[in-house]
Design a protein around this motif. Structure first.
Motif, short mmCIF file in Angstrom:
data_model
loop_
_atom_site.label_atom_id
_atom_site.label_comp_id
_atom_site.label_asym_id
_atom_site.label_seq_id
_atom_site.Cartn_x
_atom_site.Cartn_y
_atom_site.Cartn_z
N LYS A 97 0.84 -1.19 0.00
CA LYS A 97 0.00 0.00 0.00
C LYS A 97 0.88 1.25 0.00
O LYS A 97 1.94 1.26 0.60
CB LYS A 97 -0.90 0.03 1.24
CG LYS A 97 -1.92 -1.08 1.25
CD LYS A 97 -2.80 -0.97 2.47
CE LYS A 97 -3.84 -2.07 2.48
NZ LYS A 97 -4.68 -2.01 3.67
N THR A 98 0.41 2.29 -0.65
CA THR A 98 1.11 3.56 -0.68
C THR A 98 0.76 4.33 0.58
O THR A 98 -0.42 4.54 0.88
CB THR A 98 0.70 4.37 -1.91
OG1 THR A 98 0.95 3.59 -3.08
CG2 THR A 98 1.45 5.68 -1.98
N PRO A 99 1.76 4.78 1.35
CA PRO A 99 1.44 5.54 2.57
C PRO A 99 0.88 6.92 2.21
O PRO A 99 1.32 7.56 1.26
CB PRO A 99 2.79 5.66 3.28
CG PRO A 99 3.81 5.48 2.21
CD PRO A 99 3.19 4.59 1.18
N THR A 100 -0.10 7.35 2.95
CA THR A 100 -0.71 8.66 2.74
C THR A 100 -0.71 9.43 4.05
O THR A 100 -0.61 8.85 5.13
CB THR A 100 -2.16 8.52 2.25
OG1 THR A 100 -2.91 7.80 3.21
CG2 THR A 100 -2.22 7.82 0.92
N LEU A 101 -0.82 10.74 3.93
CA LEU A 101 -0.90 11.57 5.12
C LEU A 101 -2.32 11.55 5.65
O LEU A 101 -3.28 11.35 4.91
CB LEU A 101 -0.48 13.01 4.79
CG LEU A 101 0.94 13.16 4.25
CD1 LEU A 101 1.17 14.60 3.83
CD2 LEU A 101 1.94 12.75 5.31
N GLY A 102 -2.48 11.80 6.92
CA GLY A 102 -3.82 11.84 7.50
C GLY A 102 -4.03 10.71 8.48
O GLY A 102 -3.12 9.95 8.81
N ARG A 103 -5.26 10.62 8.94
CA ARG A 103 -5.60 9.61 9.93
C ARG A 103 -5.99 8.30 9.26
O ARG A 103 -6.51 8.29 8.16
CB ARG A 103 -6.80 10.08 10.76
CG ARG A 103 -6.51 11.28 11.58
CD ARG A 103 -7.66 11.68 12.44
NE ARG A 103 -8.78 10.71 12.44
CZ ARG A 103 -9.97 10.97 12.88
NH1 ARG A 103 -10.26 12.16 13.33
NH2 ARG A 103 -10.91 10.06 12.88
N LYS A 104 -5.77 7.24 9.98
CA LYS A 104 -6.26 5.95 9.54
C LYS A 104 -7.61 5.74 10.21
O LYS A 104 -7.71 5.74 11.43
CB LYS A 104 -5.31 4.83 9.94
CG LYS A 104 -4.00 4.87 9.20
CD LYS A 104 -3.14 3.69 9.56
CE LYS A 104 -1.84 3.75 8.81
NZ LYS A 104 -0.97 2.63 9.13
N PHE B 91 -16.32 1.70 10.63
CA PHE B 91 -17.38 2.32 11.43
C PHE B 91 -17.11 3.81 11.67
O PHE B 91 -18.02 4.60 11.76
CB PHE B 91 -17.57 1.58 12.75
CG PHE B 91 -18.17 0.22 12.55
CD1 PHE B 91 -19.49 0.09 12.19
CD2 PHE B 91 -17.41 -0.92 12.68
CE1 PHE B 91 -20.07 -1.14 11.98
CE2 PHE B 91 -17.96 -2.17 12.47
CZ PHE B 91 -19.29 -2.29 12.12
N GLU B 92 -15.84 4.20 11.76
CA GLU B 92 -15.51 5.61 11.92
C GLU B 92 -15.85 6.38 10.64
O GLU B 92 -16.34 7.51 10.71
CB GLU B 92 -14.04 5.78 12.27
CG GLU B 92 -13.69 7.16 12.74
CD GLU B 92 -12.27 7.26 13.27
OE1 GLU B 92 -11.92 8.35 13.74
OE2 GLU B 92 -11.53 6.27 13.19
#
Length: 161
Positions: A124-131, A135-136
């Motif tokens: 997977k390509t890492p991205t910025l932001g929250r994981k 349900f979230e």
């Protein structure tokens, strides 16, 4: 009574074997152009042109990327087990190259040895932001609807002040 049970068990086992072996059948497939070696042998450099090649062999599978001077006729035979990925058994790519006047300059055949096997990376390509989880994502905006700029929202009279 035990003879009846044995016959039922034998019949059930036989039915299970037949169903299981039916799923393991081999599937033979053909993709692309139906190559006829006698027709291909009639296409001669210096003798034929685009119109005669199209009359003899039909429309190509695809043409060259940078112009209409290269025609390709591709045929592929595949085998696969049921529900498996098809594997190429044989492939022939007939390449007809034309000169600037539209006459056949060269005819060549490429085989299965020219097929490139590509194995893409499954990382997977890492991205910025929250994981965020499922349900979230689904319920994450509850309580935020109607808020302006993240503050407490309320009814507005649209008077601008």
């Amino acid at each position: 009574m035990s003879l009846l049970k044995r016959r039922i068990a034998f019949s059930a086992a036989l039915a299970g074997i037949l169903v299981a072996s039916g799923g393991c059948s081999r599937i033979v497939g053909h993709q692309g152009y139906l190559l006829d070696s006698q027709l291909v042998a009639t296409v001669q450099p210096g003798v034929d042109n685009k119109a005669s090649v199209q009359r003899t062999l039909g429309r190509p599978s695809f043409t060259g990327q940078f112009g209409d001077t290269d025609w390709y006729y591709v045929a592929r035979e595949t085998r696969q087990l049921a529900f498996g990925s098809p594997r190429p058994v044989s492939q022939t790519a007939l390449h007809v190259q034309f000169d600037s006047a539209g006459n056949v300059a060269k005819v060549s055949q490429l085989g299965l040895d020219q097929v490139a096997s590509i194995d893409p990376v499954n990382a997977k390509t890492p991205t910025l932001g929250r994981k965020r989880g499922f349900f979230e994502d689904l319920f994450g905006n509850i309580g935020r609807v109607g808020t302006i700029g993240g503050g407490a929202g309320g009814p507005s009279d649209n008077t601008g002040g």
